[in-house]
Design an enzyme around this catalytic site. Structure first.
Site, PDB file in Angstrom:
ATOM      1  CG  ASP A   1      -1.749   1.130   1.281  1.00 20.25           C
ATOM      2  OD1 ASP A   1      -1.829   1.871   0.479  1.00 20.25           O
ATOM      3  OD2 ASP A   1      -2.637   1.154   2.342  1.00 20.25           O
TER       4      ASP A   1
ATOM      5  CG  HIS B   1      -8.775   0.910  -4.689  1.00 18.88           C
ATOM      6  ND1 HIS B   1      -9.878   1.922  -4.081  1.00 18.88           N
ATOM      7  CD2 HIS B   1      -7.653   1.569  -4.109  1.00 18.88           C
ATOM      8  CE1 HIS B   1      -9.464   2.985  -3.589  1.00 18.88           C
ATOM      9  NE2 HIS B   1      -7.947   2.750  -3.518  1.00 18.88           N
TER      10      HIS B   1
END
Length: 435
Positions: free
Chosen positions: A247, A343
């Site tokens: 991330d 996403h």
């Protein structure tokens, strides 16, 4: 969601050979080693920024492993152009806390409070004790990359009679269809972000700030978070979130030619008031991850939701973690390799008119609900020069069809104006409160 930024480098008092982490290759002799001298040997831990899919933008992660023995010595400067805690790398422990001014408190009390907070931040970030009634919680530790960052909420300006100084960019965020917001744990007159690479150092700062508030302000809400400790991995890598995804691969980088333009308010030529020069706007969201539902998905299904491989963060279209995503690539059946609602596809700046934000979150875990559901997720913090162009643009796009939205829930929200750093002899916000 994480990746990291660039901390302030600090020159050691006693030169020593350094490795790639910036820490001395051998510890200094314990003879005559005072605590003040120890703090002077702070190593400069270099970090960079990146991004990979997450809950509404991009995030931050370590660029190089840090020897555990050097963690306590790392020091971040308080008197800098931009407040500390924005471009520094992810810290292992964090506290986010909002305050409301007490009834009857106004501009005078707010100025005195910011003066106290700034002095406490300066002392603690240097590894010292609080000026009054120190708790001794961090007595044995060095600075541990402690940072304290201060901001003002929309309501602060009416409470202090400074409505004419309130930035237009601080207008309330719009409602989003995916919001499930608890208003009691959202917004606030004042906001403080605390981060450190040691839990006791971070807690020590939290207690000092709460005590400094005295009768001028009361805690509205507080949230506690964490990240991976620097040096915990065998080699430098982007951090993982609680869904197990890398991330932060595509977070904006300070080396980018337009980094300052996207993240910080310029000195002039802007609609922002002068006191916001070199400042930024922080959007804070407590995003709950519905881990029970997420973990029922197969690995392939999880990767389809994000648009990246879980193992190394590489785009499904091929290559490595930092390889540009090929949005047009198809499989043998003619289907897009990276799903249209993935996403990582939706949050790309080139899919949002160039909109980008510097994400610097903390993970959180606040126990288990009565039905056994974990209350865990992300304390999302993102920085931008204009929240309407940054967070709002991207979140509106996510609201219209992000595959990840089924597995997350935005539960709290806040928007804060964070002024530039305090110069020597100044306190944070002085140019607003003493204008």
């Amino acid at each position: 969601m994480p990746d990291q930024s660039i901390p302030e480098a600090r020159t050691p008092e006693t030169p020593a050979p350094v490795d790639n982490g910036g820490a001395p290759s051998a510890p200094p002799s314990p003879e005559g080693l005072t605590r003040r001298r120890l703090l002077g040997t702070a190593g400069a831990t270099g970090v960079v920024l990146g991004a990979a899919g997450g809950a509404a933008g991009y995030a931050a992660a370590p660029s190089q492993a840090t020897p555990l023995s050097s963690i306590g010595a790392d020091e971040v400067m308080f008197h800098v152009k931009h407040q500390p805690g924005i471009t520094q790398g992810l810290q292992a422990r964090g506290h986010l806390v909002a305050f409301d001014l007490a009834a009857g408190a106004g501009r005078k009390e707010a100025a005195a409070l910011l003066r106290r907070w700034s002095e406490t931040a300066r002392r603690l970030m240097a590894g010292g004790a609080a000026a009054n009634d120190d708790t001794d919680v961090a007595r044995d530790a060095g600075p541990s990359s402690l940072t304290l960052t201060f901001g003002f909420g929309n309501s602060f300006f009416a409470r202090t009679g400074l409505e004419k100084q309130r930035p237009v960019a601080l207008d309330p965020l719009p409602d989003f269809s995916s919001d499930h917001l608890d208003k009691a744990r959202s917004n606030g007159d004042l906001w403080v972000q605390i981060g450190a690479n040691d839990a006791l150092v971070a807690f020590h700062a939290l207690r000092a700030i709460q005590k400094d508030a005295g009768s001028a302000a009361k805690v509205r809400w507080q949230m506690n978070g964490f990240n991976r400790t620097p040096g915990a991995t065998a080699h430098p890598m982007t951090a993982r979130n609680l869904m197990g995804q890398l991330d932060g691969t595509r977070n904006p980088k300070p080396a980018d030619s337009d980094f300052d333009q996207r993240i910080f308010v310029p000195d002039s030529g802007t609609k922002d008031p002068a006191w916001m020069a070199n400042g930024s706007y922080a959007v804070v969201r407590r995003i709950r991850m519905l881990l029970d539902d997420w973990e029922k998905l197969s690995l392939t299904a999880q990767e389809q939701v994000i648009g990246r491989k879980k193992s190394d963060g590489a785009p499904l279209s091929g290559g490595g973690e930092t390889t540009a995503m090929d949005l047009e690539k198809t499989d043998a059946k003619g289907d897009l390799i990276v799903p249209i609602n993935a996403h990582a596809r939706i949050t790309r700046p080139d899919q949002n008119g160039g909109a980008a934000m510097l994400r610097r979150p903390f993970s959180y875990h606040d126990g288990i609900d009565p039905d056994g559901t974990p209350d865990a997720g992300l304390l999302f913090v993102c920085w931008q020069a204009d929240p309407l162009r940054g967070f709002v643009t991207v979140q509106r796009k996510l609201d219209r069809g992000d595959a990840l939205s089924k597995y997350i829930r935005h539960e709290t929200s806040g928007l804060f104006a964070v002024p530039g750093g305090a110069a020597e002899g100044e306190y944070v916000g002085q140019r607003l409160l003493e204008a």
